[in-house]
Design an enzyme around this catalytic site. Structure first.
Site, PDB file in Angstrom:
ATOM      1  CE1 TYR A  86       0.136  -1.356   3.286  1.00 20.98           C
ATOM      2  CE2 TYR A  86       1.613  -2.265   1.678  1.00 20.98           C
ATOM      3  CZ  TYR A  86       0.572  -2.406   2.506  1.00 20.98           C
ATOM      4  OH  TYR A  86      -0.265  -3.561   2.275  1.00 20.98           O
ATOM      5  CG  ASN A 130       2.779  -8.872   2.977  1.00 15.84           C
ATOM      6  OD1 ASN A 130       3.075  -9.791   3.783  1.00 15.84           O
ATOM      7  ND2 ASN A 130       2.603  -9.131   1.514  1.00 15.84           N
ATOM      8  CB  ALA A 131       4.653  -3.517   1.861  1.00 20.34           C
ATOM      9  CD  GLU A 132       5.281  -7.643  -1.985  1.00 17.53           C
ATOM     10  OE1 GLU A 132       4.471  -8.336  -1.517  1.00 17.53           O
ATOM     11  OE2 GLU A 132       5.076  -6.451  -2.636  1.00 17.53           O
ATOM     12  CG  ASN A 190      -1.505  -4.835   4.690  1.00 17.76           C
ATOM     13  OD1 ASN A 190      -2.056  -4.329   3.815  1.00 17.76           O
ATOM     14  ND2 ASN A 190      -1.079  -6.164   3.974  1.00 17.76           N
ATOM     15  CD  GLU A 191      -3.694  -8.787   1.194  1.00 19.38           C
ATOM     16  OE1 GLU A 191      -2.856  -9.699   1.042  1.00 19.38           O
ATOM     17  OE2 GLU A 191      -4.432  -8.442   0.233  1.00 19.38           O
ATOM     18  CE1 TYR A 243      -1.108  -6.681  -5.927  1.00 16.45           C
ATOM     19  CE2 TYR A 243      -2.651  -7.280  -4.270  1.00 16.45           C
ATOM     20  CZ  TYR A 243      -1.754  -6.323  -4.716  1.00 16.45           C
ATOM     21  OH  TYR A 243      -1.517  -5.426  -3.975  1.00 16.45           O
ATOM     22  CD  GLU A 275      -2.682  -4.282  -0.937  1.00 12.40           C
ATOM     23  OE1 GLU A 275      -2.299  -5.065  -1.747  1.00 12.40           O
ATOM     24  OE2 GLU A 275      -2.445  -4.063   0.199  1.00 12.40           O
ATOM     25  CE1 TYR A 341       4.313  -4.980  -6.441  1.00 12.68           C
ATOM     26  CE2 TYR A 341       2.754  -4.503  -7.755  1.00 12.68           C
ATOM     27  CZ  TYR A 341       3.289  -5.220  -6.949  1.00 12.68           C
ATOM     28  OH  TYR A 341       2.415  -6.009  -5.960  1.00 12.68           O
TER      29      TYR A 341
HETATM   30  C1  IPT Z   1      -0.721  -7.918  -1.002  1.00 13.80           C
HETATM   31  C2  IPT Z   1      -0.256  -7.078   0.232  1.00 13.80           C
HETATM   32  O1  IPT Z   1      -1.450  -6.460   1.148  1.00 13.80           O
HETATM   33  C3  IPT Z   1       0.788  -5.924   0.089  1.00 13.80           C
HETATM   34  O2  IPT Z   1       1.493  -5.476   0.969  1.00 13.80           O
HETATM   35  C4  IPT Z   1       1.584  -6.480  -1.126  1.00 13.80           C
HETATM   36  O3  IPT Z   1       2.448  -7.529  -0.333  1.00 13.80           O
HETATM   37  C5  IPT Z   1       0.798  -7.124  -2.171  1.00 13.80           C
HETATM   38  O4  IPT Z   1       0.201  -8.191  -1.574  1.00 13.80           O
HETATM   39  C6  IPT Z   1       1.749  -7.664  -3.372  1.00 13.80           C
HETATM   40  O5  IPT Z   1       2.590  -6.942  -3.707  1.00 13.80           O
HETATM   41  S1  IPT Z   1      -1.070  -9.429  -0.270  1.00 13.80           S
HETATM   42  C7  IPT Z   1      -2.193 -10.126  -1.710  1.00 13.80           C
HETATM   43  C8  IPT Z   1      -1.063 -10.842  -2.755  1.00 13.80           C
HETATM   44  C9  IPT Z   1      -2.901 -11.213  -1.113  1.00 13.80           C
END
Ligand code: IPT
Length: 955
Positions: A86, A130-132, A190-191, A243, A275, A341
């Site tokens: 990113y 996004n990416a926190e 992104n997403e 996830y 991801e 993480y």
């Molecule tokens: C996904 C995002 O694309 C990424 O930037 C990051 O925020 C990640 O989540 C969580 O660490 S979004 C996904 C949880 C639907």
């Protein structure tokens, strides 16, 4: 010569291997254009199919460019041939129209390093990521623009285009397609799940058109769950983010079941996971990252990543493989500073158990070419219902892949199973065939059994051990298979005539019948078998390892062939030329070392190795190991701060809160607007001073927003402490103490706030424009207005410390006065021993100089630890050599350890540690602060200090 024009060799077979941490000397420049395309099976580079085994990495979370090389070398060593990156708009842009790509923001350098290390790059420049990360990567100045974020709103596009033009130009300089780097794909947005909205499609189309205009030639990809597979805004491939365990690490042993990615396949597109879960983030007050590492552990990798392989995925990117640090004020309000993480490589750059599993699977994906072109196949019949087989087959080679896991993917049960397999026209009714043996599946374990595979000079009929890697080395085929220690294994090889079998090490039984050589053994350590004979064009050296022993092998592919190394902590690089093999890497406390290579001379970190030749035809030697690390105890000095509290403080130079309109999505309850962002103060602590005439006022109601549950506000009247508010909802009426109000003339409220980061904009509701700072203030009893001024980081958006950048500092008096910086004259400060006692509400600074003399030629990872009595209420902001490396909230935690990247920390010299403590009440403190060693290895890695300014008087 511009950096990106540096000669690079990026052949399709082997990318350039850098010999060590120092810049490698690449061979002659080959500016070869490369073809990147894809079909329903996989990506193809110059027509050659490739399995993309990729790890997510965020350069903005590691402010030390030489450590970018460290991370990419560690990824490469684990078989990752790619990294997904990113780029964070806000990291580079302190103000509209102002962009910085120097120093820790030098993305050309990052992409050069990736190419030098032979790692492909999936570039993800947003504009939203996004990416926190604060605002999800939007620049903080975007909080002042009432645009429709992430849409085709022309006002938003104009601003986004500004960033895209800059970052695209950099990415375009490093494209594999143009022969100038290793970028092979470009993710748009992104997403973004708005495929059903024409305006969203127009937005995507716009971003694509911009990128093309900016010179992007690599395929556009997405992680939008197939929202953009055709029509306006369509991408070459739009994959899936997964996830499966979610983000609550509190119950790390409770698993949710494995998803079936196969149903997500889009016709004519490769199945990809841009991801897939490689860990999880952790909130303020959360269970801590070790728990996340347990939730997403090696067993998770074994079951879930192999399941994806069995579903036919040929690009898997793991989010994160190295998380790093949301240093400065980059974290989102929900998260604390560490972005470890629970990833395979920890924040402090050490290996988690998952690293070894990523490596075992990763090596397999890179070694077994038929995996890049598979179709679903019929599962084998099994004799145990608790186990399932998900099978694939390569239609060209007929190689079979049988993924075995428990039907209930979450079970901890151990099960034995046999398979009924048909391979190359022959039926094996009960595999393994040897009596009294079986394939054992531990709970939460997946195994990929390979069958009908051309293994160098022979055919692997099947193996109940898993294949990790194999290569032709020095006239023979070396193959490494593995299984759990103590479990039986069976490997069957096809040969026209009975081969010669020499068991060089371990116990291996052989059986020959009807063209099949069957080897049976129990995994344990490393058994070695040499198979040769008439039917073999070259001998096969079969290395049969237990799982842990398998992980001690490292493979590198050089322009002159493959190299296999056993032992060392890490193999960073291998260059084989003219019979000389130059290896570089790290050793810890174990110097054992063995090399399989076609080389006469072997050098390790530049020094020739005099080893002995083993019966396996390898060279064995003992390498020098790491020296112990001694860290000094820290001596501290302190100084009280916060003159802003005092009645007489001169705030005439502060910004007047006089705005009547705001860009915020928070509606002001009264005017003027108090929100800090509207005045250009976007980070960290922000002070407010409010002047009012007495008028009978008896108290004050304050409302503020920090963001998240680590929020806080402290207030004083005419120098007298009124109190603090802590938590998510910051709202309270403070009664003025008797006699505190000055009857005639001016009264001053001093209010300290903190911005814990702006919200992300996941749902594109412009959440980043939620207010921060004071939002409302009204006097009780009195009537008069309050005239507010506010103060934040020096310069506001006209950034003063451009090196440390727009997220490093807030508006504490000490920060504005250079107290965080090296060279600040602190001689008059008062010596103090920690833990601090007798503290009063307000702000106190602590400084210490840490003189380090760590062993030279070693890569040491050092952290700052705070040991504390959790009951003591205070907050601390940690600076190392002026870089803000952590925010700490004693009662919330869970973070007590703050890794400091080498390059920010000087391993051989003086380091200034400065800690600003905000005591929200009396009895706060600062706990004991110490340096700890997270891991130290004798290493080829060399890390230069990141140049950054120190204190200058009269600045
Ligand atoms: C996904 C995002 O694309 C990424 O930037 C990051 O925020 C990640 O989540 C969580 O660490 S979004 C996904 C949880 C639907």
């Amino acid at each position: 010569m511009a950096k990106w024009a540096r000669p690079l060799l990026l052949g399709s077979a082997a990318l350039l291997a850098a010999p060590c941490g120092a810049a490698p000397t690449p061979p002659a420049f080959v500016a070869t254009r490369h073809r990147i395309d894809m079909d329903g099976y996989s990506f193809k580079l110059d027509g050659k199919r490739v399995y993309i085994w990729s790890g997510e990495f965020h350069p903005y979370r590691l402010p030390s460019p030489d450590l970018w090389r460290d991370i990419l070398q560690k990824m490469k060593a684990a078989g990752f041939n790619a990294t997904s990156i990113y780029f964070s708009w806000g990291y580079h842009s302190p103000a509209q129209g102002v962009y910085d790509f120097t120093g820790v923001r030098d993305m050309d350098r990052l992409l050069d390093i990736a190419a030098e290390e032979g790692v492909y790059v999936i570039a993800r420049p947003g504009p939203y990521i996004n990416a926190e990360v604060d605002s999800g990567g939007f620049p903080l100045w975007l909080t002042r623009h009432a645009v429709r974020n992430r849409s085709d709103d022309p006002a938003y596009l104009t601003l986004a285009d500004e960033w895209m033009a800059k970052i695209d130009a950099i990415i375009a300089r490093h494209q594999y397609s143009d022969g100038r780097g290793s970028v092979i794909a470009y993710q748009v947005e992104n997403e973004y799940y708005r495929g059903d909205q024409p305006s969203a499609r127009a937005y995507m189309e716009h971003l694509k058109a911009q990128a093309t205009a900016h010179g992007i030639t690599v395929p556009f990809i997405g992680n939008h769950d197939a929202n953009f597979v055709s029509g306006t805004g369509a991408l070459k491939v739009d994959g899936w983010d997964y996830y499966p365990q979610g983000f609550d690490c509190s119950h790390p042993d409770v698993w949710k079941p494995v998803p079936d990615m196969a149903i997500k396949r889009v016709p004519d597109q490769p199945l990809i996971t841009p991801e897939f879960q490689g860990g999880a983030f952790d909130p303020w007050g959360g269970p801590g990252y070790p728990k996340c590492a347990t939730l997403i552990n090696d067993r998770f990798a074994s079951v879930f990543y192999k399941q994806n392989i069995a579903a036919g995925a040929t690009l898997q990117n793991f989010y994160m493989v190295y998380g790093g640090t949301s240093w400065g004020w980059q974290a989102i309000p929900q998260n604390y500073t560490s972005y470890d993480y629970g990833a395979a490589i920890t924040e402090g750059r050490q290996f988690d158990a998952k690293y070894a599993e990523d490596k075992r699977i990763g090596y397999f994906t890179q070694a077994v070419a038929p995996l890049t072109m598979t179709v679903g196949a019929r599962s084998a019949r099994l004799d145990n219902k608790a186990v399932v087989d998900i099978a694939r087959r390569n239609p060209e080679t007929d190689t079979q892949f049988h993924y075995l896991r428990h039907a209930d993917s979450t079970t901890n049960a151990v099960d034995n199973v046999h398979l009924d397999l048909s391979i190359a026209g022959r039926r094996y009714k009960r595999v393994p065939q040897a009596p009294d043996t079986a394939i054992t599946l531990n709970g939460r374990q997946g195994k990929i059994l390979l069958a009908g595979y051309a293994l160098g000079p022979t055919t692997l009929v099947y193996s109940t051990s898993e294949l990790m890697t194999h290569a032709s080395i020095a006239g023979r085929e070396v193959a490494l298979v593995y299984g759990d220690a103590g479990q039986p294994g069976e490997t069957v090889l096809r040969a026209a005539t009975r081969p010669t079998v020499e068991v060089l090490d371990g116990t291996v039984a052989q059986d020959w019948s009807d063209g099949d050589l069957r080897l049976n053994y129990t995994h344990g350590g490393i058994a070695r078998v040499r198979v040769s004979g008439a039917g073999f064009t070259r001998p096969l050296l079969l290395l049969i390892a237990d799982k842990d022993a398998a992980a001690t092998f490292w493979r590198r592919d050089t322009a002159a062939g493959a190299v296999l190394v056993r032992g060392t902590h890490l193999l960073r690089g291998a260059v084989l030329a003219g019979g000389t093999l130059d290896l570089s890497g790290d050793t810890g406390s174990d110097g054992s070392f063995e090399v399989f290579a076609d080389a006469g001379t072997i050098r390790w970190n530049g020094v020739a190795i005099h080893g002995r030749t083993t019966p396996s035809g390898s060279i064995a030697a003992t390498l020098p190991i790491a020296q112990p690390v001694r860290l000094p105890a820290l001596a501290w000095q302190m100084h009280e701060e916060a003159p802003e509290i005092e009645f007489g403080f001169d705030d005439s130079g502060w910004t007047r809160a006089d705005r009547t309109v705001t860009a915020s999505i928070t509606k002001p309850e009264a005017l003027p607007v108090l929100f800090a962002d509207d005045y250009g103060f976007h980070t960290g602590n922000i002070w407010y001073r409010g002047h009012f005439q007495a008028n009978g006022a008896t108290g004050i109601t304050l409302k503020a927003i920090s963001g998240g549950k680590a929020g806080a506000v402290s207030a004083w009247l005419n120098g007298q402490f009124l109190g603090s508010i802590k938590g998510e909802t910051l709202e309270k009426t403070f009664a003025f103490p008797a006699g505190a109000v000055k009857a005639g003339g001016d009264n001053v409220l001093s209010v300290l706030t903190v911005n814990m980061g702006h919200e992300e904009d996941y749902d594109d509701g412009s959440e980043n424009r939620t207010a921060r700072g004071l939002t409302f203030a009204t006097l009780s009893g009195g009537t008069g207005p309050i005239m507010w001024r506010l103060q934040g980081v020096r310069g506001g958006e006209a950034l003063v410390d451009t090196v440390r950048g727009p997220m490093n500092n807030g508006g504490l008096f000490g920060e504005r006065s250079g107290w965080s910086l090296p060279g600040f004259p602190d001689r008059g400060w008062q010596p103090v021993s920690l833990p601090a006692s007798a503290t009063k509400p307000g702000v106190t600074w602590y400084r210490s100089t840490a003189r380090l003399a760590l062993p030279k030629g070693q890569d040491s990872s050092i952290a700052l630890d705070i040991t504390d009595d959790a009951a003591r209420p205070y907050r601390a902001t940690l600076f190392v050599n002026g870089w803000q490396m952590g925010n700490y909230v004693s009662q919330l935690g869970p973070q007590h350890r703050f890794p400091i990247p080498t390059g920010i920390l000087n391993s051989n010299g003086a380091n200034t540690i400065a800690i600003a403590v905000w005591n929200t009440e009396a009895g706060g403190g600062l706990g004991r602060v110490s340096l700890v060693d997270l891991g130290s290895y004798r290493s080829s890695l060399r890390v230069a200090m990141v140049p950054s300014p120190g204190y200058k008087a009269g600045r």
